[in-house]
Design a protein around this motif. Structure first.
Motif, mmCIF file in Angstrom:
data_model
loop_
_atom_site.group_PDB
_atom_site.id
_atom_site.type_symbol
_atom_site.label_atom_id
_atom_site.label_comp_id
_atom_site.label_asym_id
_atom_site.label_seq_id
_atom_site.Cartn_x
_atom_site.Cartn_y
_atom_site.Cartn_z
ATOM 1 N N ALA A 90 0.824 -1.203 0.000
ATOM 2 C CA ALA A 90 0.000 0.000 0.000
ATOM 3 C C ALA A 90 0.862 1.258 0.000
ATOM 4 O O ALA A 90 0.662 2.151 -0.833
ATOM 5 C CB ALA A 90 -0.915 -0.006 1.225
ATOM 6 N N LEU A 91 1.844 1.328 0.921
ATOM 7 C CA LEU A 91 2.631 2.552 1.050
ATOM 8 C C LEU A 91 3.691 2.669 -0.030
ATOM 9 O O LEU A 91 3.908 3.731 -0.598
ATOM 10 C CB LEU A 91 3.265 2.619 2.435
ATOM 11 N N ARG A 138 1.861 3.661 -3.025
ATOM 12 C CA ARG A 138 1.397 5.043 -2.982
ATOM 13 C C ARG A 138 2.522 6.005 -3.333
ATOM 14 O O ARG A 138 2.307 7.039 -3.971
ATOM 15 C CB ARG A 138 0.869 5.348 -1.586
ATOM 16 N N ASP A 149 -5.304 15.330 3.487
ATOM 17 C CA ASP A 149 -5.770 14.160 4.228
ATOM 18 C C ASP A 149 -5.947 14.439 5.715
ATOM 19 O O ASP A 149 -6.233 13.528 6.488
ATOM 20 C CB ASP A 149 -4.783 13.001 4.051
ATOM 21 N N MET A 169 -9.765 5.843 4.039
ATOM 22 C CA MET A 169 -8.573 5.826 4.905
ATOM 23 C C MET A 169 -7.332 5.963 4.039
ATOM 24 O O MET A 169 -6.985 5.082 3.269
ATOM 25 C CB MET A 169 -8.582 4.471 5.636
ATOM 26 N N MET A 170 -6.686 7.087 4.196
ATOM 27 C CA MET A 170 -5.596 7.424 3.290
ATOM 28 C C MET A 170 -4.441 6.424 3.326
ATOM 29 O O MET A 170 -3.753 6.220 2.359
ATOM 30 C CB MET A 170 -5.042 8.797 3.618
ATOM 31 N N HIS A 171 -4.219 5.802 4.479
ATOM 32 C CA HIS A 171 -2.998 5.038 4.607
ATOM 33 C C HIS A 171 -3.067 3.683 3.907
ATOM 34 O O HIS A 171 -2.054 3.093 3.623
ATOM 35 C CB HIS A 171 -2.669 4.839 6.078
ATOM 36 N N ASP A 172 -4.260 3.230 3.681
ATOM 37 C CA ASP A 172 -4.349 1.866 3.167
ATOM 38 C C ASP A 172 -4.668 1.778 1.681
ATOM 39 O O ASP A 172 -4.362 0.796 1.040
ATOM 40 C CB ASP A 172 -5.398 1.082 3.974
#
Lengths: 529, 337
Positions: free
Chosen positions: A399-400, A403, A466, B1-4
């Motif tokens: 995910a990170l 991103r 965010d 949820m931004m992190h996932d």
């Protein structure tokens, strides 16, 4: 390839180059069709360019474009797979840094690699001390002093290197190059950690070296420096030369387009983000020597710029907030609750992240894998029945890492195998993985190229959108002014002035002049005048 | 949820795992150690009919189990760029305390607890000095090595202590499991190897050890309590040296000031051969366990062939140098700069 070399060094070819030498300036150094590959990566492909005496050639390109590879080939650290290097028209084969020194090429590195515990004179002459089997110290010092005087250095040859500033260390390196009578001097981001005044001083020396007929390769990400200093430019992208010419014939947008292959807005337009409640409050934070009485507050969605000269105490104060050092006085409050931060882990639990300036030294675990790096500051979240859950870690890495567009073969690849830019992305991913409410970014675009810089600016805006509160420590004024809602300027450890976007008048107006004046410590009345 | 959820999908495809390649598997240090171990076993079996005898093998484990137990924690210390040169001296001090307690007529449980406690205190003292002073642990533990060894020599002179209850001596002189014959020290080693393996490779703190070894500064920035972990490792090192003292004293039945002299180097040899990088951040417990067997069984095999002890030392020294040099040489031949 072998044949081509032989043909070139045949008598006819040699005569031709000689003939050329009398009719026009011949290059001191030429790269001809140089290529270099590493397993799975084509670092340089068929790159040719020449350096001329008395000229500064700017080598530009994004991170990973091949600039460092060229420097390493010219300094004998890498051996090219193909092509050749000619010094004064003669083909050279560098199999070690010594060969390259012998041919009159010297490099001044981004992070100076020298001997801290030795004197300036010893550093200058390391490897070629005057004297026979025994060092002739009197001669060594005399020569060192003469060389230092020639570039008007303001420190003595007896001084220990560790007592010097970064700028002075650069001068030692330049002197070291001169002691070898180097005709080609490579400067790899020499201004990265210098103050404005020190940069001026460095440029004065470069101008002097030019006048002496030396050729200089200048690597920098800062366009103002490129335009101020260089005569020529060579632009690289993905290991290939995509442009070269005289610097006076091009504009900044031209270079940017060449570097990234597309036009880029250098600073993203400020996003319109509604500010939320106050998240973080710092009140009267002080320590013995580095900063005093630092107070500020930060709201959800806000980007607060922290500007100042190198050594103004910005990083030190923010590191104290993060628990890396103990302040002697002051309070840190988060959502109205006073925090007791003794160690970074306390700050992390409270929702504060700090992305350090030197991301490789202070953030990267090179022998470990990407997944292990990304989860390192948030391991508690991946524990199931006392043991780490690999699937949980993997999904965080996906995910990170995804991103931040980390470019790698697989998530288990060790960080040391990635390019510098990708290492930085992984380090930032590690901090996002802690799910912070406040993120402190220390010089997030230092040493990165224009394309990545724009991505980082965009990303900072995204973080604020965010709902994070961002403290942005930066020495780049356009970046600070472009991104911040407010700017706090520090000078010699204290807050010198506060600015609000589009507000204020006179000395406190939202203007570059006012902010710089505050950073240099000019008194308010004088600034207002 | 931004992190996932990535807001924009990545431009790159990144696999979860490395592609499985036979060559990279074979070039792993653990694979090389397995091959070395196989060579040692096959060679010794061909040379001597007594090698593959369960009782002989069980007795062979006596000679390396105590060291191997101490090597487990030494591996963790070296992994975090520290070292404990005082382990053998701590063993001596602990053994001294056990000897005095034995002389005073205490029972087995008291002797065991004394050994463990004294070791733990000595280790904690090392940890305190290293974390508080900022002096490198190699310097600190050279100092405490002289201190601890000196204490045993001053207290005992050329005397020896040899009054122990039989049930204590049985710990080191009988099999813990009768068939297949397994001595207590070897059993404890296997058990601790599993514990250390799971701890290092499966827990959060274990992962943090790799981080400290790879980059101590970045580890602090990442919220890892570096000093607390260092202190704990030195303390455990003392504890296991105390355990070594309990087992060794019971096995030989007598405490002399030179007990375990020079063991620290044997232990470090096990760790280095096991593939733990002295520069920190790289290593596995599996590698150390394999190295323990390679060293232990080759020593045993050579002894069976009546090779003198001094010569065995020379050969093991050569083995260590070759095994460290081999991968570098292979890389020089096959790899490019």
């Amino acid at each position: 390839m072998d044949k081509a070399i032989r043909r070139d060094t045949s008598s006819a070819g040699w005569c031709l180059t000689r003939w050329a030498a009398v009719t026009e300036t011949s290059p001191i150094l030429a790269l001809a069709n140089v290529s270099k590959s590493f397993p799975g990566v084509r670092a340089l492909h068929d790159v040719s360019f020449s350096l001329y005496p008395g000229e500064v050639t700017a080598l530009i390109g994004e991170n990973g474009a091949g600039k460092s590879t060229i420097v390493k080939i010219l300094t004998g650290i890498y051996i090219p797979d193909g092509g050749e290097i000619r010094v004064n028209g003669e083909t050279q084969h560098f199999s070690s840094p010594r060969d390259s020194w012998g041919a009159g090429i010297a490099a001044i590195h981004q992070e100076t690699v020298m001997f801290d515990e030795l004197s300036v004179a010893e550093n200058i002459f390391m490897g070629h001390m005057p004297g026979g089997h025994l060092i002739d110290w009197r001669d060594t010092k005399a020569k060192a002093r003469a060389l230092l005087a020639s570039i008007e250095a303001d420190f003595d040859a007896d001084a220990k290197l560790k007592t010097l500033s970064v700028a002075q260390k650069h001068m030692v390196e330049i002197t070291r190059a001169l002691s070898h009578n180097a005709n080609v001097i490579i400067m790899d981001e020499p201004t990265a950690s210098l103050s404005r005044h020190e940069i001026d001083e460095l440029f004065r020396i470069v101008t002097q070296l030019k006048a002496e007929g030396r050729a200089i390769i200048f690597i920098s990400h800062k366009f103002d420096e490129i335009f101020r200093l260089s005569d020529r430019f060579v632009c690289l992208r993905d290991g290939e030369k995509v442009g070269e010419g005289m610097t006076r014939d091009v504009s900044e947008p031209d270079l940017v387009r060449m570097m990234v292959g597309r036009p880029i807005d250098q600073v993203f337009p400020k996003r319109d983000i509604p500010l939320g409640a106050t998240v973080l409050e710092i009140d009267g934070l002080s320590n013995a020597t580095e900063f005093a009485d630092v107070s500020l507050s930060l709201r959800k969605g806000e980007i607060l710029g922290l500007y100042g000269l190198v050594g103004a105490g910005r990083s030190e104060a923010m590191q104290a907030v993060f628990g890396m050092s103990k302040p002697t006085a002051g309070r840190v409050t988060m959502n109205g609750q006073q925090l007791a931060i003794h160690e970074p882990i306390d700050a992390i639990h409270a929702g504060i992240s700090y992305v350090p300036e030197d991301r490789q030294e202070q953030g990267a675990f090179l022998p470990l894998g990407i997944r292990e790096n990304i989860t390192m500051a948030s391991l508690a979240g991946h524990v199931r029945n006392f043991l780490l859950s690999r699937p949980s870690e993997q999904s965080a890495a996906r995910a990170l890492g995804g991103r931040l567009s980390v470019k790698a073969a697989h998530w288990e690849q060790s960080l040391g195998e990635l390019s510098g830019g990708n290492q930085q992305k992984v380090v930032i991913a590690k901090w996002l993985a802690t799910k912070p409410k406040v993120i402190i970014l220390d010089e997030p675009t230092k040493g990165i190229d224009v394309g990545s810089k724009a991505a980082v600016h965009d990303f900072i805006g995204e973080l604020a959108e965010d709902g994070l509160a961002v403290i942005l420590i930066s020495s780049e004024l356009p970046e600070i002014m472009g991104l911040s809602d407010r700017v706090i300027v520090m000078h010699e450890g204290r807050i010198a002035a506060r600015f609000e976007r589009g507000m204020g008048t006179g000395a406190l107006a939202w203007s570059a002049e006012a902010i710089v004046a505050a950073a240099t410590g000019a008194p308010v009345e004088e600034r207002a005048a | 949820m931004m992190h996932d959820t990535p807001s924009t999908p990545s431009r790159y495809t990144v696999e979860d795992r490395a592609p499985r390649k036979l060559s990279s598997f074979l070039l792993r240090w653990e694979s090389i150690l397995v091959m070395m171990l196989a060579a040692v076993i096959i060679g010794n079996t061909l040379k001597s009919p007594y090698f593959l005898d369960p009782f002989n093998l069980a007795d062979a484990t006596y000679n390396f189990s105590e060291k191997a137990i101490m090597a487990l924690v030494m591996a963790l210390l070296i992994l975090v760029r520290e070292i404990d040169l005082s382990v053998a001296a701590i063993l001596a001090v602990s053994s001294l305390a056990i000897g005095f307690m034995g002389d005073a007529g205490y029972g087995t449980i008291a002797l065991v607890l004394t050994g463990l406690a004294v070791g733990t205190v000595c280790g904690a003292f090392n940890g305190f000095l290293v974390t508080r002073s900022g002096v490198p642990s190699i310097v600190i533990t050279i100092g405490t090595m002289s201190l601890y060894r000196g204490i045993t020599q001053v207290s005992l002179g050329d005397q020896a202590l040899s009054t122990f209850p039989q049930s204590y001596l049985d710990l080191g002189q009988t099999y813990f499991i009768d068939w297949p014959p397994v001595p207590l020290s070897f059993f404890i080693f296997l058990l601790l190897a599993c514990v250390f393996g799971v701890f290092l490779h499966k827990t959060a703190i274990g992962r943090q050890l790799f981080a400290i070894g790879a980059n101590p500064v970045a580890a602090r920035f990442s919220g890892i309590r570096v000093d607390r972990i260092r202190f704990a490792l030195f303390t455990v090192s003392g504890l296991l040296a105390g355990l070594g003292a309990v087992l060794l004293t019971a096995r030989i039945g007598v405490m002399r000031p030179n007990i375990g002299l020079g063991w620290e180097l044997d232990i470090i040899t096990m760790v280095i051969l096991g593939g733990v990088a002295i520069s920190g951040g790289v290593g596995t417990i599996g590698g150390v366990v394999l190295a323990v067997f390679v060293l232990g069984l080759s020593t045993f095999g050579l002894a069976l062939m009546n090779v003198p002890g001094i010569v065995i030392n020379v050969l093991l020294g050569l083995l260590l140098i070759i095994s460290i040099a081999a991968p570098i040489v292979i890389r020089m031949i096959t790899g490019k700069r």
